[in-house]
Each structure stands twice: as C-alpha cells, then as structure tokens.
Design an enzyme around this catalytic site. Structure first.
Site, PDB file in Angstrom:
ATOM      1  N   LYS A  11      -5.697  -5.280  16.761  1.00 59.54           N
ATOM      2  CA  LYS A  11      -4.638  -6.009  17.481  1.00 59.54           C
ATOM      3  C   LYS A  11      -4.023  -5.102  18.529  1.00 59.54           C
ATOM      4  O   LYS A  11      -4.050  -3.868  18.418  1.00 59.54           O
ATOM      5  CB  LYS A  11      -3.555  -6.518  16.532  1.00 59.54           C
ATOM      6  N   PRO A  99     -10.636   2.732  16.619  1.00 56.28           N
ATOM      7  CA  PRO A  99     -10.201   4.118  16.435  1.00 56.28           C
ATOM      8  C   PRO A  99      -9.065   4.233  15.413  1.00 56.28           C
ATOM      9  O   PRO A  99      -8.287   3.297  15.232  1.00 56.28           O
ATOM     10  CB  PRO A  99      -9.757   4.549  17.836  1.00 56.28           C
ATOM     11  N   GLY A 103      -2.641   2.790  16.832  1.00 57.22           N
ATOM     12  CA  GLY A 103      -1.702   1.718  17.175  1.00 57.22           C
ATOM     13  C   GLY A 103      -2.403   0.384  17.329  1.00 57.22           C
ATOM     14  O   GLY A 103      -1.887  -0.547  17.932  1.00 57.22           O
ATOM     15  N   LEU A 104      -3.616   0.279  16.727  1.00 55.32           N
ATOM     16  CA  LEU A 104      -4.419  -0.949  16.845  1.00 55.32           C
ATOM     17  C   LEU A 104      -4.575  -1.656  15.490  1.00 55.32           C
ATOM     18  O   LEU A 104      -5.393  -2.569  15.350  1.00 55.32           O
ATOM     19  CB  LEU A 104      -5.805  -0.617  17.417  1.00 55.32           C
ATOM     20  N   ALA A 105      -3.832  -1.205  14.475  1.00 51.28           N
ATOM     21  CA  ALA A 105      -3.834  -1.810  13.129  1.00 51.28           C
ATOM     22  C   ALA A 105      -5.188  -1.714  12.432  1.00 51.28           C
ATOM     23  O   ALA A 105      -5.534  -2.591  11.639  1.00 51.28           O
ATOM     24  CB  ALA A 105      -3.346  -3.266  13.182  1.00 51.28           C
ATOM     25  N   GLY A 107      -6.282   0.253   9.956  1.00 48.83           N
ATOM     26  CA  GLY A 107      -6.157   0.291   8.487  1.00 48.83           C
ATOM     27  C   GLY A 107      -5.692  -1.052   7.940  1.00 48.83           C
ATOM     28  O   GLY A 107      -6.190  -1.531   6.923  1.00 48.83           O
ATOM     29  N   SER A 108      -4.761  -1.676   8.641  1.00 49.91           N
ATOM     30  CA  SER A 108      -4.215  -2.964   8.188  1.00 49.91           C
ATOM     31  C   SER A 108      -5.279  -4.057   8.221  1.00 49.91           C
ATOM     32  O   SER A 108      -5.356  -4.903   7.326  1.00 49.91           O
ATOM     33  CB  SER A 108      -3.051  -3.393   9.079  1.00 49.91           C
ATOM     34  N   THR A 109      -6.112  -4.041   9.253  1.00 51.52           N
ATOM     35  CA  THR A 109      -7.128  -5.102   9.357  1.00 51.52           C
ATOM     36  C   THR A 109      -8.230  -4.889   8.318  1.00 51.52           C
ATOM     37  O   THR A 109      -8.823  -5.845   7.816  1.00 51.52           O
ATOM     38  CB  THR A 109      -7.657  -5.209  10.809  1.00 51.52           C
ATOM     39  N   ASP A 141       1.740  -5.015   9.115  1.00 50.70           N
ATOM     40  CA  ASP A 141       0.810  -5.670  10.042  1.00 50.70           C
ATOM     41  C   ASP A 141      -0.286  -6.485   9.330  1.00 50.70           C
ATOM     42  O   ASP A 141      -1.046  -7.197   9.990  1.00 50.70           O
ATOM     43  CB  ASP A 141       0.109  -4.624  10.926  1.00 50.70           C
TER      44      ASP A 141
END
Ligand code: C5P
Length: 314
Positions: A11, A99, A103-105, A107-109, A141
């Site tokens: 994201k 990466p 700041g692209l989430a 781990g959350s995704t 997130d």
C-alpha cells in the site's frame, strides 16, 4: 485443497494526518490508503506436524515467532484451538517482492494474506469483517491490507471506509535499499516535535475524522482526477523523516521534478512515490530518475493502482 497461493499487495498513503494521542498509546490518524500491484507471493500449505513454519527468500525477514505472518497463524490457532488437530500444521512461504522497512505495509500484508489463506485452508468460514477484527489485533495496517483498493482509514488506522476504487493511476516507487525507517521512531519523534499541535479533546478528534469525507482529496478520488489527487497528497510524517534523511529529501526533490502529477513519502518512509497517468509515463519517469540519480543502492518500481488487497494467484 492442501495449499493456497495468494498475492499480497503493498500500500501507499495518499494522505496521512496525525490528529492526536489515543488512550491506548497509539496515534489517532486520518489516512487515505491505496493498494498497488507490487505484491509478495504467500503460500500456505498443510503439513503433518502440529506446528507453524515460515520460509522466506529475503535474508532480513525473521522466520521465527516475531514475524507478523507467524503471529497471524498463531492468533488463529489460539482463537480456534481445534484447527491443528483437525487440519495439521502449516508451512508459510513468503516470496518477498515488497521492500522491507519501507512504509509500504509489507509485513502487514503478509499477515493479512496468512489470515485469508488459513481461513480457506482450515475452512473457518470467517467473514471479511471478522478477518479485519483479527487483523487489527496484529497491526494497525492489517485490516486495510485485507480489503485493499482505495480507502479512508481512521482510528489507529484499523477503521476502514472503502471508496470507489482508483485503477487508472500509476506510480513510480523509489527506495534506497540500505535505508529503512522505524515506524515507532517516526511516531515518537513526531510526538516530541509536534505534540503541541495535537487535538486533545476526543469529540473534536471524531469531528476531525468526519471532515475527511468532505475533503478535496476525497472529491478528487470520487472524480478519478489524478491531477487533483496529486495536488492534495500529504503526509505529516514527512516533517520528521525528511529532515533526518538528506538522501530521501534529495530523492523526493528529483521525483517531484520528474513526475508531473505529485510526489509523496509513503507511511513512515523512506519510500517515495510519484504519480503517473499511464504505464508509459511511469516507465519514462523511472528512467529519468535513474539517469539523474545513478546510485546502485536506489531501487525503483513502476506500479499500477489496484482494487485488491489479498487475492488468490491465477
Ligand atoms: O500497529 P503497528 O504495530 O503497525 O504500529 C507500529 C508502531 O507505529 C506502533 O508501535 C506505534 O509506535 C506507531 N503507531 C502509532 N499510531 C498509530 C499506528 C502506529 O503511534 N495509529
């Protein structure tokens, strides 16, 4: 079925406003989130042993119980204690394309895809809402990553209001491979420097949260107006991350000069993105940024906005 392979989208934040402190120690946020088609490939496979295993092809990703993907599987085992006796354990394989610490989430995704994949593998029959509630216990997130698309995220980031999706926009993402930013550091530093601007009153915080629905950014999204979306990009965390990282500031300047629509740092950074109206424009921006900053440590990705968070491959 003994295995499922899912694509887990990254994201970007089109908007991130820090409204104030919360009683749980987190920050009250108003964000606009957007999924992009840069995605990790996550496979969940039944194994005989009653255990949760994780394999990942990225050397910096921990494969023990500290990984959010393992914690997602453990949360389901704790919530539904009979699943392993019935279905056996699980091996999770993550092919990392997003990466890390970006700041692209990422781990959350991954955690979101484990919840969605194990819901199918273990035939739990959970609704999307139930998956989101479980996800919120893992990270702010994760609920958005489950739903994906274009959405307003408020509260800690876990209250999701989906919007009509944007899929006619593209972006170029840029990140120095050797640089990552700690999200807790970014928020703590923001509190130290800008805490005096916080809205303290809970009722006023709610009012601020509601205002976003009538904001120019939301109007621009409703009109699918890339130029106007670009004009209203905003991220409060830039105020602490950019001064601490001169290279990211320089990268942001180069991206802003190269892309016509608008440029912003995503989340707590250090990934910077610039919007593009077409795939060809994104490729042209990418090539020009690479020529201006010929640093082998700089990674660049052309991406398309997407309507999906987690989806089955194929
Ligand atoms: O929820 P998550 O674990 O992803 O958050 C990571 C860190 O970011 C938190 O520990 C906190 O320091 C900060 N954070 C915050 N307020 C939020 C979301 C995250 O302060 N709404």
């Amino acid at each position: 079925m003994r295995l499922y392979t899912l694509l887990a989208s990254a994201k970007i934040n089109l908007y991130l406003e820090i409204v104030g402190d919360r009683s749980d120690g987190y920050h009250e946020l108003v964000m606009v989130m957007q999924s992009v088609d840069l995605a990790d490939r996550v496979t969940v496979r039944s194994i005989g042993a009653d255990e949760i295993r994780l394999r990942c092809d990225h050397p910096e990703v921990p494969t023990d119980g500290s990984n959010l993907a393992v914690r997602a599987a453990q949360l389901l085992v704790d919530t539904f204690p009979s699943v392993m006796a019935k279905h056996g354990g699980v091996e999770i394989t993550i092919e990392k394309r997003i990466p890390v610490g970006a700041g692209l989430a990422g781990g959350s995704t991954n955690a979101a895809s484990v919840l969605v994949g194990l819901d199918m593998l273990w035939k739990l029959g959970l609704t999307q809402r139930e998956l989101q509630d479980l996800g919120a216990r893992l990270g702010s997130d994760v609920p958005f990553c489950i739903v994906g698309g274009t959405a307003i995220a408020t509260g800690r980031g876990e209250v999701i209001h989906s919007l009509n999706g944007l899929d006619n926009l593209y972006a170029v993402l840029a990140k120095y491979r050797s640089l990552s930013v700690s999200t807790p550091w970014a928020y703590t530093t923001y509190r130290q420097q800008f805490g005096h601007t916080y809205i303290a009153d809970a009722t006023e915080q709610v009012a601020r949260r509601q205002l976003v629905h009538s904001s120019e950014m939301i109007a621009a999204i409703a009109h699918q107006d890339g130029a106007s979306i670009g004009c209203h990009l905003s991220n409060d965390l830039e105020k602490v991350v950019l001064p601490a990282h001169a290279k990211v500031t320089q990268l942001r300047e180069v991206m802003a000069q190269t892309g016509k629509l608008g440029t912003l740092m995503s989340g707590s950074g250090p990934t910077v993105f610039t919007l593009a109206a077409s795939a060809a424009e994104a490729d042209a921006i990418l090539n020009r940024v690479r020529q201006t900053l010929p640093d082998p440590d700089l990674d660049l990705w052309p991406v398309r906005f997407t309507q999906t968070g987690i989806r089955l491959e194929g």
